[in-house]
Scaffold this motif. Structure first.
Motif, PDB file in Angstrom:
ATOM      1  N   GLY A 186       0.799  -1.211   0.000  1.00 43.29           N
ATOM      2  CA  GLY A 186       0.000   0.000   0.000  1.00 43.29           C
ATOM      3  C   GLY A 186       0.834   1.265   0.000  1.00 43.29           C
ATOM      4  N   ALA A 187       2.084   1.160   0.392  1.00 39.38           N
ATOM      5  CA  ALA A 187       2.975   2.311   0.393  1.00 39.38           C
ATOM      6  C   ALA A 187       3.137   2.882  -1.007  1.00 39.38           C
ATOM      7  N   CYS A 188       2.979   2.060  -2.028  1.00 43.58           N
ATOM      8  CA  CYS A 188       3.147   2.508  -3.407  1.00 43.58           C
ATOM      9  C   CYS A 188       1.937   3.281  -3.925  1.00 43.58           C
ATOM     10  N   GLN A 189       0.834   3.224  -3.202  1.00 49.67           N
ATOM     11  CA  GLN A 189      -0.365   3.932  -3.650  1.00 49.67           C
ATOM     12  C   GLN A 189      -0.135   5.429  -3.773  1.00 49.67           C
ATOM     13  N   LYS A 190       0.750   5.979  -2.979  1.00 46.18           N
ATOM     14  CA  LYS A 190       0.990   7.418  -2.988  1.00 46.18           C
ATOM     15  C   LYS A 190       1.942   7.846  -4.100  1.00 46.18           C
ATOM     16  N   ILE A 191       2.574   6.897  -4.743  1.00 45.28           N
ATOM     17  CA  ILE A 191       3.534   7.225  -5.803  1.00 45.28           C
ATOM     18  C   ILE A 191       2.850   7.939  -6.959  1.00 45.28           C
ATOM     19  N   PHE A 192       1.620   7.556  -7.287  1.00 44.49           N
ATOM     20  CA  PHE A 192       0.892   8.226  -8.370  1.00 44.49           C
ATOM     21  C   PHE A 192       0.789   9.721  -8.066  1.00 44.49           C
ATOM     22  N   ALA A 193       0.317  10.069  -6.884  1.00 48.74           N
ATOM     23  CA  ALA A 193       0.162  11.480  -6.506  1.00 48.74           C
ATOM     24  C   ALA A 193       1.507  12.187  -6.426  1.00 48.74           C
ATOM     25  N   LEU A 194       2.517  11.499  -5.945  1.00 44.72           N
ATOM     26  CA  LEU A 194       3.845  12.107  -5.846  1.00 44.72           C
ATOM     27  C   LEU A 194       4.423  12.410  -7.219  1.00 44.72           C
ATOM     28  N   SER A 195       4.205  11.505  -8.178  1.00 46.87           N
ATOM     29  CA  SER A 195       4.726  11.763  -9.523  1.00 46.87           C
ATOM     30  C   SER A 195       3.961  12.924 -10.165  1.00 46.87           C
ATOM     31  N   GLN A 196       2.663  12.984  -9.948  1.00 45.56           N
ATOM     32  CA  GLN A 196       1.876  14.102 -10.465  1.00 45.56           C
ATOM     33  C   GLN A 196       2.348  15.419  -9.844  1.00 45.56           C
ATOM     34  N   SER A 197       2.664  15.390  -8.565  1.00 49.90           N
ATOM     35  CA  SER A 197       3.155  16.576  -7.874  1.00 49.90           C
ATOM     36  C   SER A 197       4.493  17.037  -8.447  1.00 49.90           C
ATOM     37  N   ALA A 198       5.388  16.104  -8.705  1.00 52.57           N
ATOM     38  CA  ALA A 198       6.690  16.470  -9.285  1.00 52.57           C
ATOM     39  C   ALA A 198       6.514  17.081 -10.664  1.00 52.57           C
ATOM     40  N   LEU A 199       5.649  16.497 -11.484  1.00 53.94           N
ATOM     41  CA  LEU A 199       5.389  17.040 -12.822  1.00 53.94           C
ATOM     42  C   LEU A 199       4.780  18.440 -12.733  1.00 53.94           C
ATOM     43  N   SER A 200       3.857  18.622 -11.815  1.00 56.33           N
ATOM     44  CA  SER A 200       3.213  19.922 -11.621  1.00 56.33           C
ATOM     45  C   SER A 200       4.218  20.969 -11.137  1.00 56.33           C
ATOM     46  N   ASN A 201       5.062  20.577 -10.191  1.00 53.70           N
ATOM     47  CA  ASN A 201       6.070  21.512  -9.684  1.00 53.70           C
ATOM     48  C   ASN A 201       7.026  21.948 -10.776  1.00 53.70           C
ATOM     49  N   LYS A 202       7.434  21.020 -11.630  1.00 52.10           N
ATOM     50  CA  LYS A 202       8.327  21.379 -12.741  1.00 52.10           C
ATOM     51  C   LYS A 202       7.630  22.377 -13.652  1.00 52.10           C
ATOM     52  N   ALA A 203       6.366  22.117 -13.988  1.00 47.76           N
ATOM     53  CA  ALA A 203       5.605  23.009 -14.856  1.00 47.76           C
ATOM     54  C   ALA A 203       5.453  24.412 -14.254  1.00 47.76           C
ATOM     55  N   LYS A 204       5.413  24.491 -12.928  1.00 51.16           N
ATOM     56  CA  LYS A 204       5.289  25.779 -12.237  1.00 51.16           C
ATOM     57  C   LYS A 204       6.630  26.488 -12.078  1.00 51.16           C
ATOM     58  N   GLY A 205       7.713  25.824 -12.483  1.00 54.21           N
ATOM     59  CA  GLY A 205       9.030  26.454 -12.392  1.00 54.21           C
ATOM     60  C   GLY A 205       9.787  26.173 -11.106  1.00 54.21           C
ATOM     61  N   VAL A 206       9.287  25.254 -10.295  1.00 55.66           N
ATOM     62  CA  VAL A 206      10.002  24.881  -9.076  1.00 55.66           C
ATOM     63  C   VAL A 206      11.265  24.123  -9.493  1.00 55.66           C
ATOM     64  N   SER A 207      12.372  24.455  -8.905  1.00 53.82           N
ATOM     65  CA  SER A 207      13.631  23.820  -9.294  1.00 53.82           C
ATOM     66  C   SER A 207      13.744  22.398  -8.747  1.00 53.82           C
ATOM     67  N   LYS A 208      14.522  21.622  -9.443  1.00 51.73           N
ATOM     68  CA  LYS A 208      14.798  20.249  -9.001  1.00 51.73           C
ATOM     69  C   LYS A 208      15.419  20.272  -7.610  1.00 51.73           C
ATOM     70  N   GLU A 209      16.306  21.213  -7.371  1.00 50.76           N
ATOM     71  CA  GLU A 209      16.986  21.308  -6.085  1.00 50.76           C
ATOM     72  C   GLU A 209      16.001  21.529  -4.937  1.00 50.76           C
ATOM     73  N   LYS A 210      14.952  22.316  -5.181  1.00 54.49           N
ATOM     74  CA  LYS A 210      13.952  22.542  -4.131  1.00 54.49           C
ATOM     75  C   LYS A 210      13.217  21.254  -3.790  1.00 54.49           C
ATOM     76  N   LEU A 211      12.875  20.480  -4.816  1.00 55.20           N
ATOM     77  CA  LEU A 211      12.180  19.218  -4.551  1.00 55.20           C
ATOM     78  C   LEU A 211      13.093  18.243  -3.828  1.00 55.20           C
ATOM     79  N   VAL A 212      14.330  18.150  -4.276  1.00 54.26           N
ATOM     80  CA  VAL A 212      15.277  17.233  -3.637  1.00 54.26           C
ATOM     81  C   VAL A 212      15.509  17.640  -2.186  1.00 54.26           C
ATOM     82  N   SER A 213      15.597  18.935  -1.928  1.00 53.68           N
ATOM     83  CA  SER A 213      15.845  19.391  -0.552  1.00 53.68           C
ATOM     84  C   SER A 213      14.659  19.117   0.369  1.00 53.68           C
TER      85      SER A 213
END
Length: 134
Positions: free
Chosen positions: A25-52
């Motif tokens: 069940g831990a993998c159920q959140k991966i869908f939302a997390l991947s969508q969040s990463a894609l959305s953050n990139k589209a909004k201009g959030v840097s990779k470094e901010k997500l990694v941090s």
């Protein structure tokens, strides 16, 4: 401020899954997390901010959801992912397969074109690219 809220969402979704990494069940959140990463990139959030926003990298094997999140951030910022739905299905399925000890080694750049071509109506396309034998 809005970027901080999005980063907080990533961390809030991820942290509870780390403690129960042996639970599929831990993998159920991966869908939302991947969508969040894609959305953050589209909004201009840097990779470094997500990694941090992620917990510090652990030596040895990290729990699967955290491992997946690190890979997701790397892929999202390194490749042009057109089919966001298929990508999120792919990452979720890959997590489930890894948790079950059944994931074949998949080189993302080799399947990206095919993944981007998957139909939104056909999540099995992305699941097969992750290594599922449906």
């Amino acid at each position: 401020m809005k970027y901080r809220a999005t980063l907080l969402l990533v961390v809030v979704l991820l942290i509870p899954t780390i403690g129960s990494a042996n639970d599929l069940g831990a993998c159920q959140k991966i869908f939302a997390l991947s969508q969040s990463a894609l959305s953050n990139k589209a909004k201009g959030v840097s990779k470094e901010k997500l990694v941090s926003a992620l917990p510090p990298k652990q030596s040895g094997n990290e729990p699967e959801p955290l491992r997946s999140m690190r890979e997701i951030v790397g892929e999202v910022y390194s490749y042009q992912i057109i089919n966001q739905f298929a990508y999120s299905v792919y990452r979720t399925e890959l997590c489930v397969l890894r948790e079950a000890g059944q994931a074949p080694s998949v080189e993302f750049e080799k399947i990206l074109s095919e993944l981007n071509s998957c139909s939104v109506e056909d999540p099995e396309c992305a699941m097969q690219l992750a290594g599922s034998k449906l």
